[in-house]
Write a protein that holds these residues in place. Structure first.
Motif, PDB file in Angstrom:
ATOM      1  N   LEU A 106       0.831  -1.210   0.000  1.00  0.00           N
ATOM      2  CA  LEU A 106       0.000   0.000   0.000  1.00  0.00           C
ATOM      3  C   LEU A 106       0.868   1.264   0.000  1.00  0.00           C
ATOM      4  N   ASP A 107       1.436   1.574  -1.152  1.00  0.00           N
ATOM      5  CA  ASP A 107       2.261   2.788  -1.234  1.00  0.00           C
ATOM      6  C   ASP A 107       1.412   4.050  -1.316  1.00  0.00           C
ATOM      7  N   TRP A 119       8.076  -1.317   5.492  1.00  0.00           N
ATOM      8  CA  TRP A 119       7.682   0.054   5.188  1.00  0.00           C
ATOM      9  C   TRP A 119       8.898   0.868   4.735  1.00  0.00           C
ATOM     10  N   SER A 120       8.611   1.941   4.019  1.00  0.00           N
ATOM     11  CA  SER A 120       9.649   2.911   3.690  1.00  0.00           C
ATOM     12  C   SER A 120       9.534   4.066   4.681  1.00  0.00           C
ATOM     13  N   PHE A 147       7.587   7.037  -1.116  1.00  0.00           N
ATOM     14  CA  PHE A 147       9.052   7.061  -0.995  1.00  0.00           C
ATOM     15  C   PHE A 147       9.657   5.941  -1.830  1.00  0.00           C
ATOM     16  N   GLU A 148       8.989   4.790  -1.828  1.00  0.00           N
ATOM     17  CA  GLU A 148       9.408   3.669  -2.672  1.00  0.00           C
ATOM     18  C   GLU A 148       8.152   3.011  -3.235  1.00  0.00           C
ATOM     19  N   THR A 149       8.185   2.702  -4.506  1.00  0.00           N
ATOM     20  CA  THR A 149       7.036   2.038  -5.115  1.00  0.00           C
ATOM     21  C   THR A 149       6.781   0.698  -4.423  1.00  0.00           C
ATOM     22  N   ASN A 207       4.236   4.110   3.426  1.00  0.00           N
ATOM     23  CA  ASN A 207       5.122   5.201   3.841  1.00  0.00           C
ATOM     24  C   ASN A 207       4.947   5.516   5.322  1.00  0.00           C
ATOM     25  N   LEU A 208       6.052   5.606   6.033  1.00  0.00           N
ATOM     26  CA  LEU A 208       5.999   6.064   7.423  1.00  0.00           C
ATOM     27  C   LEU A 208       6.841   7.322   7.558  1.00  0.00           C
TER      28      LEU A 208
END
Lengths: 322, 274
Positions: B165-166, B201-202, B223-225, B229-230
């Motif tokens: 889930l990006d 997570w990224s 941040f990354e595909t 994102n955290l």
């Protein structure tokens, strides 16, 4: 469909099996239907659903709080989410998610408690759900339904897909007989009369309606006692109109449920009757407040007199008090 | 908004947070002040949501997991036109919809929150729905560092990375204090970055009061595909009011009359320097 025994059609399908079949039919016509499971697709009879609709099933793993939270998020974004998990875990472990993320936030999640009551028999208390009616009744904004047979299960499944409200559906594992008349209309909040008689009313739900009906037949054939038997499939909102009518038209009331005697169908009925001036001989049959006996579902229910003979005996005893 | 406009806006928001907490004689002052700059940047520069588009299925979602800091959310929603700011005069009053936690009775609120550890799972479900429906909206959720021991967060963290889930961004308002004491002493969740990275997570860290850094960080999502994102936002509890900063008693402390006057004076002085 199967053999006709004592005027009842016996099927070989459990309610959760029927539910799974209906869900496949609904999902084929509605891409918004999503099943969310917690490693429970096997016991939920959802393996075929997952094979046919891999894009419409979300596996969470064994994490019931997350199961309900994610289902609430899916529902808030327009998905018709059916969160399927054993009733014991779904309604205890994830109770706060049900209370807040589903009911309070009014996210229309269809919570499906499978293998309910003592369906898991000898697996013991961890796997029994004898509390679910009680805890959910205490929560605002959730419909609570325990269908008795395949007909009610099918109707409840279809109706729950249509109405956009938080709902709890409770199913067992046991193949269930079809109760007559199976062409009856079905609405949440409207009890279904499956037998009529003036002497007393037996109000049951879920898998206990069938032994209640057997008991009524026994009372009729062996004792000349005529009982009304009601499948009160919806515990909340309770059909108080029917309840009041039964209190007026019959001599006594017995409630029967595969649930603890505290906080379930029986206390819901008792509360209404007492507060509205109906004074009738009244008995609640359920699982008592004790360390539950070990055994299969049938053995446990028999032990606590939730059986043809047990309910009939209770009726005779109750009628003696009149 | 420019960074200068954001700075001015945050001062106005802080004044309103204090004003309505004093009016209600209740509220979570310290945490509202620690997260307000994050909400400011989100609502004014990033979230695709407005009173007119709130019913749109394509809107971005903001779910405030740390629901007790509702005053920060309410003053921002009022500013964005979701309701009249004067409604907040009823905050926590008899029969008001403006209770001490977010509720959907208030226009602009996505989810009823307040019990901790609930925002992330619901945000995961909402982000998952976007992926299933191939919609472009994004889902943001704000967590307090004190609520991270709730196990449901970690269950949801697993699901978020499992489903790639990006389009989901969780922001931790890491003000390092909770009601009992320093979060690290109550239940240490550090190293938070490593934990979330291990969960797939990224992770990016940012000064949660630095508008430039917040703008730059939020602009980089994803941040990354394929990874959720955290953002670990390092913040100060009670930020902006010198006598409240890093003081646990202001977790839900309400200023008295003199303290309120001093706080507003301090904010007015800060505004003159922006």
């Amino acid at each position: 469909m199967g053999a006709v025994i004592d005027n009842e059609v016996v099927t070989t399908r459990s309610n959760q099996d029927v539910f799974s079949g209906i869900l496949q039919e609904l999902a084929a016509n509605d891409g918004q239907i999503v099943v969310v499971t917690s490693d429970s697709r096997g016991s939920g009879k959802l393996v075929p659903f997952g094979q046919k609709f891999p894009e419409q099933i979300v596996e969470i793993g064994i994490a019931e709080q997350n199961l309900v939270g994610v289902a609430a998020g899916l529902a808030s974004a327009g998905k018709k989410a059916f969160a399927v998990s054993p009733a014991c875990f779904l309604t205890a472990r994830a109770l706060e998610q049900i209370k807040n993320d589903v009911a309070y936030s009014d996210n229309p999640v269809r919570l499906v408690g499978i293998s309910a009551g003592v369906s898991y028999g000898p697996l013991g208390t961890t796997h029994h759900s004898l509390h679910d009616f009680a805890v959910l009744r205490a929560i605002n904004n959730i419909i609570i339904v325990a269908p008795a047979d395949n007909f009610e299960t099918e109707q409840a499944a279809r109706l729950s897909a249509k109405i956009n409200k938080p709902i709890y559906l409770r199913f067992g594992k046991k193949p269930m007989p079809l109760l007559n008349p199976c062409e009856t209309s079905f609405e949440f909040g409207k009890g279904r009369i499956v037998r009529e008689g003036d002497d007393l009313a037996i109000i049951a739900n879920g898998e206990t309606v069938y032994p209640a009906l057997q008991a009524a037949e026994k009372l009729h054939h062996e004792h000349g006692i005529n009982a009304t038997v009601v499948s009160m499939h919806t515990i909340k909102p309770l059909d108080t109109v029917l309840l009041a009518k039964l209190a007026i038209d019959t001599g006594a009331i017995i409630t029967v449920e595969e649930h603890g005697v505290y906080g379930g169908l029986g206390e819901a009925c008792a509360s209404y009757l007492l507060q509205h001036g109906y004074k009738k001989p009244f008995k609640i049959m359920g699982i008592p407040d004790e360390y539950t006996v070990t055994g299969s579902q049938a053995e446990i229910l028999n032990h606590y007199h939730i059986s043809k003979d047990g309910i009939a005996d209770a009726a005779i005893q109750l009628l003696k008090t009149i | 908004m420019t960074e200068r406009e954001l700075a001015q806006k945050s001062i106005a928001y802080r004044k309103n947070i204090l004003k309505y907490i004093v009016g209600a004689n209740a509220g979570h002052t310290g945490g509202s002040l620690s997260c307000i700059d994050i909400l400011n940047v989100l609502y004014n520069n990033f979230l695709n949501v407005s009173p007119e588009t709130f019913a749109s299925p394509d809107r971005d979602r903001y779910i405030q997991s740390k629901g007790h800091c509702v005053e920060a959310l309410f003053v921002v929603l009022a500013d964005k036109g979701f309701f009249a700011e004067s409604d907040l005069e009823t905050l926590c009053k008899y029969k008001s919809h403006y209770i001490g936690h977010p509720t959907r009775k208030v226009h602009g609120v996505e989810q009823n929150t307040g019990a901790l550890g609930h925002g992330l799972p619901v945000a995961v479900g909402t982000a998952l729905a976007a992926k299933m429906d191939k919609k472009a909206y994004r889902v943001f959720t704000l967590l307090g560092d004190g609520e991270l021991p709730e196990g449901s967060n970690w269950e949801a963290a697993l699901t978020a990375s499992h489903y790639k889930l990006d389009n989901l961004c969780a922001i931790v308002d890491k003000n390092t204090l909770q009601i009992t004491g320093p979060t690290a002493d109550v239940c240490n969740t550090d190293p938070l970055d490593k934990k979330f990275e291990t969960f797939g997570w990224s992770v990016t860290e940012v000064d949660g009061h630095d508008f430039k850094a917040l703008n730059e960080t939020l602009a980089k999502i994803p941040f990354e595909t394929g990874k959720p994102n955290l953002i670990i936002a390092h913040t100060v509890k009670g930020k902006g009011i010198s006598f409240m900063e890093n003081q646990i008693k202001w977790h839900h402390g309400v200023p008295n009359k003199d303290q309120y006057i001093d706080a507003v004076d301090e904010l007015n002085n800060a505004l003159a320097l922006v």
